[in-house]
Design an enzyme around this catalytic site. Structure first.
Site, PDB file in Angstrom:
ATOM      1  N   HIS B  61       0.855  -1.246  -0.052  1.00  0.00           N
ATOM      2  CA  HIS B  61      -0.169   0.538  -0.666  1.00  0.00           C
ATOM      3  C   HIS B  61       0.849   1.301   0.511  1.00  0.00           C
ATOM      4  O   HIS B  61       1.914   1.177   0.174  1.00  0.00           O
ATOM      5  CB  HIS B  61      -0.362  -0.040   1.397  1.00  0.00           C
ATOM      6  CG  HIS B  61      -0.746   0.161   2.532  1.00  0.00           C
ATOM      7  ND1 HIS B  61       0.787  -0.915   3.241  1.00  0.00           N
ATOM      8  CD2 HIS B  61      -0.609   1.355   4.019  1.00  0.00           C
ATOM      9  CE1 HIS B  61       0.715  -0.669   4.019  1.00  0.00           C
ATOM     10  NE2 HIS B  61       0.383   1.124   4.711  1.00  0.00           N
ATOM     11  N   HIS B  63       1.266   4.006   2.199  1.00  0.00           N
ATOM     12  CA  HIS B  63       1.783   4.769   3.307  1.00  0.00           C
ATOM     13  C   HIS B  63       3.111   5.207   3.031  1.00  0.00           C
ATOM     14  O   HIS B  63       3.991   4.170   2.414  1.00  0.00           O
ATOM     15  CB  HIS B  63       1.266   3.489   4.656  1.00  0.00           C
ATOM     16  CG  HIS B  63      -0.065   4.110   4.961  1.00  0.00           C
ATOM     17  ND1 HIS B  63      -1.240   3.700   6.002  1.00  0.00           N
ATOM     18  CD2 HIS B  63      -1.059   4.910   4.393  1.00  0.00           C
ATOM     19  CE1 HIS B  63      -1.947   3.759   5.756  1.00  0.00           C
ATOM     20  NE2 HIS B  63      -2.417   4.729   4.907  1.00  0.00           N
ATOM     21  N   ASP B  65       5.747   5.025   5.040  1.00  0.00           N
ATOM     22  CA  ASP B  65       7.132   3.356   5.224  1.00  0.00           C
ATOM     23  C   ASP B  65       6.791   2.100   4.755  1.00  0.00           C
ATOM     24  O   ASP B  65       7.623   1.292   4.989  1.00  0.00           O
ATOM     25  CB  ASP B  65       6.874   3.275   6.429  1.00  0.00           C
ATOM     26  CG  ASP B  65       5.227   2.598   6.975  1.00  0.00           C
ATOM     27  OD1 ASP B  65       3.930   2.534   6.136  1.00  0.00           O
ATOM     28  OD2 ASP B  65       4.951   1.946   8.333  1.00  0.00           O
ATOM     29  N   HIS B  66       5.903   1.935   3.679  1.00  0.00           N
ATOM     30  CA  HIS B  66       6.110   1.190   2.637  1.00  0.00           C
ATOM     31  C   HIS B  66       6.148   1.684   1.004  1.00  0.00           C
ATOM     32  O   HIS B  66       6.317   0.321   0.370  1.00  0.00           O
ATOM     33  CB  HIS B  66       4.390   0.334   2.483  1.00  0.00           C
ATOM     34  CG  HIS B  66       4.411  -0.329   4.081  1.00  0.00           C
ATOM     35  ND1 HIS B  66       4.462  -1.924   4.674  1.00  0.00           N
ATOM     36  CD2 HIS B  66       4.139   0.785   4.528  1.00  0.00           C
ATOM     37  CE1 HIS B  66       4.252  -1.692   5.480  1.00  0.00           C
ATOM     38  NE2 HIS B  66       3.389  -1.041   6.230  1.00  0.00           N
ATOM     39  N   HIS B 161      -7.179  -2.301   5.523  1.00  0.00           N
ATOM     40  CA  HIS B 161      -6.907  -1.274   6.108  1.00  0.00           C
ATOM     41  C   HIS B 161      -6.889  -0.065   6.450  1.00  0.00           C
ATOM     42  O   HIS B 161      -8.299  -0.087   5.297  1.00  0.00           O
ATOM     43  CB  HIS B 161      -5.270  -1.681   5.446  1.00  0.00           C
ATOM     44  CG  HIS B 161      -3.528  -0.348   6.428  1.00  0.00           C
ATOM     45  ND1 HIS B 161      -3.944  -0.420   7.767  1.00  0.00           N
ATOM     46  CD2 HIS B 161      -3.022   0.123   6.407  1.00  0.00           C
ATOM     47  CE1 HIS B 161      -2.625   0.419   8.173  1.00  0.00           C
ATOM     48  NE2 HIS B 161      -2.348   1.155   6.965  1.00  0.00           N
ATOM     49  N   ASP B 229      -0.545  -4.341   5.795  1.00  0.00           N
ATOM     50  CA  ASP B 229      -0.950  -3.898   7.109  1.00  0.00           C
ATOM     51  C   ASP B 229      -2.476  -4.477   6.861  1.00  0.00           C
ATOM     52  O   ASP B 229      -3.205  -3.511   6.357  1.00  0.00           O
ATOM     53  CB  ASP B 229      -0.618  -2.199   7.648  1.00  0.00           C
ATOM     54  CG  ASP B 229       0.620  -2.107   7.621  1.00  0.00           C
ATOM     55  OD1 ASP B 229       1.464  -2.219   6.894  1.00  0.00           O
ATOM     56  OD2 ASP B 229       1.173  -0.499   8.027  1.00  0.00           O
ATOM     57  N   HIS B 288       7.197  -5.620  11.139  1.00  0.00           N
ATOM     58  CA  HIS B 288       6.665  -4.239  11.232  1.00  0.00           C
ATOM     59  C   HIS B 288       5.571  -3.984  12.527  1.00  0.00           C
ATOM     60  O   HIS B 288       4.915  -4.032  13.101  1.00  0.00           O
ATOM     61  CB  HIS B 288       5.027  -4.813  10.555  1.00  0.00           C
ATOM     62  CG  HIS B 288       5.080  -3.031  10.335  1.00  0.00           C
ATOM     63  ND1 HIS B 288       3.311  -2.979  10.760  1.00  0.00           N
ATOM     64  CD2 HIS B 288       4.589  -2.465   8.568  1.00  0.00           C
ATOM     65  CE1 HIS B 288       3.567  -1.511   9.760  1.00  0.00           C
ATOM     66  NE2 HIS B 288       3.838  -1.193   9.053  1.00  0.00           N
TER      67      HIS B 288
END
EC number: 3.1.26.11
Lengths: 326, 326
Positions: B61, B63, B65-66, B161, B229, B288
């Site tokens: 996805h 976000h 952090d990804h 998510h 996530d 994670h």
């Protein structure tokens, strides 16, 4: 008094043991970041100065090693609780780049004000929890007209690199001393002295009193210049003249790498030091090392022989720069 | 045989001592990367497996952090000399995100082929220096129709998510053994045996010979699943069923954090282990971690009590997964 932190000192790509060249200025608790390659927010966390008080981010150009940490940093600043506007300054193309990056940072808790390739000085007044920026006496955010004698002046210079790139100078104004004799000569009532000293004009008993009626001559402030990535073009000299601190790229340490420097539009240590000498800077700090240069210290003589007061940036180095003289 | 490297195991934001959750699969020298937060390329450089041989990047996805390490990684792969096409798989919105990120990576040495929210399996054949991808027997790049029994199958599942997010499963096919008796029974000329064993049908003296005439029954391959996530929705169980390795998020270690997990659409260690148990996975690795969880090891019992074969990912961990049985 100004604190300068070297968050990283590498060029081209982030490495396990060397963050990308980025510099953080701290003045009265408020902060300005210059350049933001991938991982800059990690270097900032290691430094421990916090995220919320960064008011201005200056980007030299849009190569990955100078910009790719920006979306992550903005997200982290947003998570830090900042709600005051953030100013981002950069070269031609900044609007388009910020528009593209929006896809990965759609929601920020603060307004982002973009200043693309500014030709005129930007004046900055730091308040308790934010910065207020002016250009030609216009408040950039409110567009209101207001005369200011700002604490900080930011100027930019177009450099010569393989993409549009600008250098920065930061001039911190030093408040003049209070001159008692002058105040008495000008018959300024004592009750107004402290406010006039804070540079605020006062109306009292039908008469206007100005700060200049109690203040001595202006004192020399602090000038910090930041020049990367570029060839050593003529215009840099005047732009950085008399800098208390010149931070300048030295992608290549060895003199023999001059051809690479010309081809890739960078500088050698010697070229960097030559600018510092000719511009009569007080101090030079070299940064933005090629990943191929494992130990920049091997080459410091190439700079030192030209300009004595040279040092080499290293990740996490912090330096305090004081006003010179009384 | 497959090697799995855990490049990092953190969630939310990159930290000085913990890279962001990202996993690298290596199979016959070719590589697939799953997720790419800021700093992933630094973790990859530390791992030392190189950049040029990454054929596929799977994004769960968008976000930060990804995804925020993706432009820098693509630039570094481009600098590594790769010219073969790169496939990027991700959830709904991938086209728009890649289009936005183009502003900071305008030039890459290879073609980027975007696969947005695929509903059908993607079949992958690895060749010497690249991967060839198919969907419903159509070569994704050339759009040519071609029947394949691919080395690898990638499937995706929509997760739950706070933004569109997909999980991945990777199934590596294991070649059947050569069956001499079967070859003789089917009167296959010896000269064709080795080519048929390599799964290539042969025409010989007016007759067609197929690989199935010399090969034993299919053997169980390797299944690796990657789930982050998300909340532990029902559909995950069937999707990851029988995984040799289930890599699953455990943002929160403590059972008491279940309300945070529900609110932020993540999982606790216990929820992660419950999926592994119910899906009859062979092995679970949790990753994670929330930045607030300094020492995930404190909470491993919460998973262990539910599913014995659990371990906790740590930055730089590498694991080899072998085919089970003969």
């Amino acid at each position: 008094m100004l604190d300068v932190a070297f968050l990283g000192c590498g060029g081209t790509m982030p490495m396990p043991e060397r963050f990308l060249a980025s510099m953080l200025l701290k003045y009265n608790g408020r902060k300005i970041l210059i350049d933001c390659g991938e991982g800059t927010q990690v270097a900032m966390r290691r430094l421990g100065w916090g995220f919320k008080s960064i008011d201005i981010i200056c980007i030299t150009h849009f190569h990955g090693d100078h910009i790719l940490g920006l979306p992550g940093l903005l997200a982290t600043i947003s998570n830090s609780g900042r709600e005051e506007p953030m100013y981002i300054i950069g070269p031609a193309g900044l609007y388009e780049v910020m528009n593209g990056l929006k896809v990965v940072i759609p929601y920020l808790a603060f307004e982002v004000f973009i200043i693309e390739n500014p030709k005129d000085s930007i004046l900055v007044d730091f308040e308790k929890n934010k910065a207020v920026l002016f250009q030609n006496d216009i408040n950039l955010l409110t567009e209101g007209n207001q005369e200011r004698k700002a604490q900080l002046e930011i100027r930019t210079l177009e450099l010569e690199h393989s993409s549009p790139c600008i250098g920065y100078s930061f001039y911190i104004r030093r408040s003049p001393k209070f001159d008692v004799d002058k105040a008495i000569d000008n018959q300024v009532p004592k009750v107004l002295w402290s406010k006039l000293q804070k540079n605020e004009p006062q109306d009292f008993e039908g008469k206007t009193y100005t700060p200049s009626m109690v203040l001595a001559e202006d004192r020399k402030g602090l000038k910090i210049s930041y020049i990367t990535d570029t060839r050593p073009i003529e215009s840099i000299r005047g732009f950085v003249e008399g800098s208390d601190l010149l931070v300048c790229e030295g992608t290549y340490g060895a003199d023999e790498d001059i051809e690479k420097a010309i081809k890739n539009k960078h500088m050698t240590f010697r070229e960097s030091a030559t600018i510092a000498k000719e511009a009569e800077a007080y101090e030079l700090i070299i940064t933005h090392y090629s990943p191929a240069m494992m130990n920049p210290g091997e080459y410091i003589e190439n700079a030192d022989n030209v300009f004595k007061n040279t040092s080499l940036a290293f990740d996490g180095a912090v330096k305090t720069i004081n006003f010179k003289g009384n």
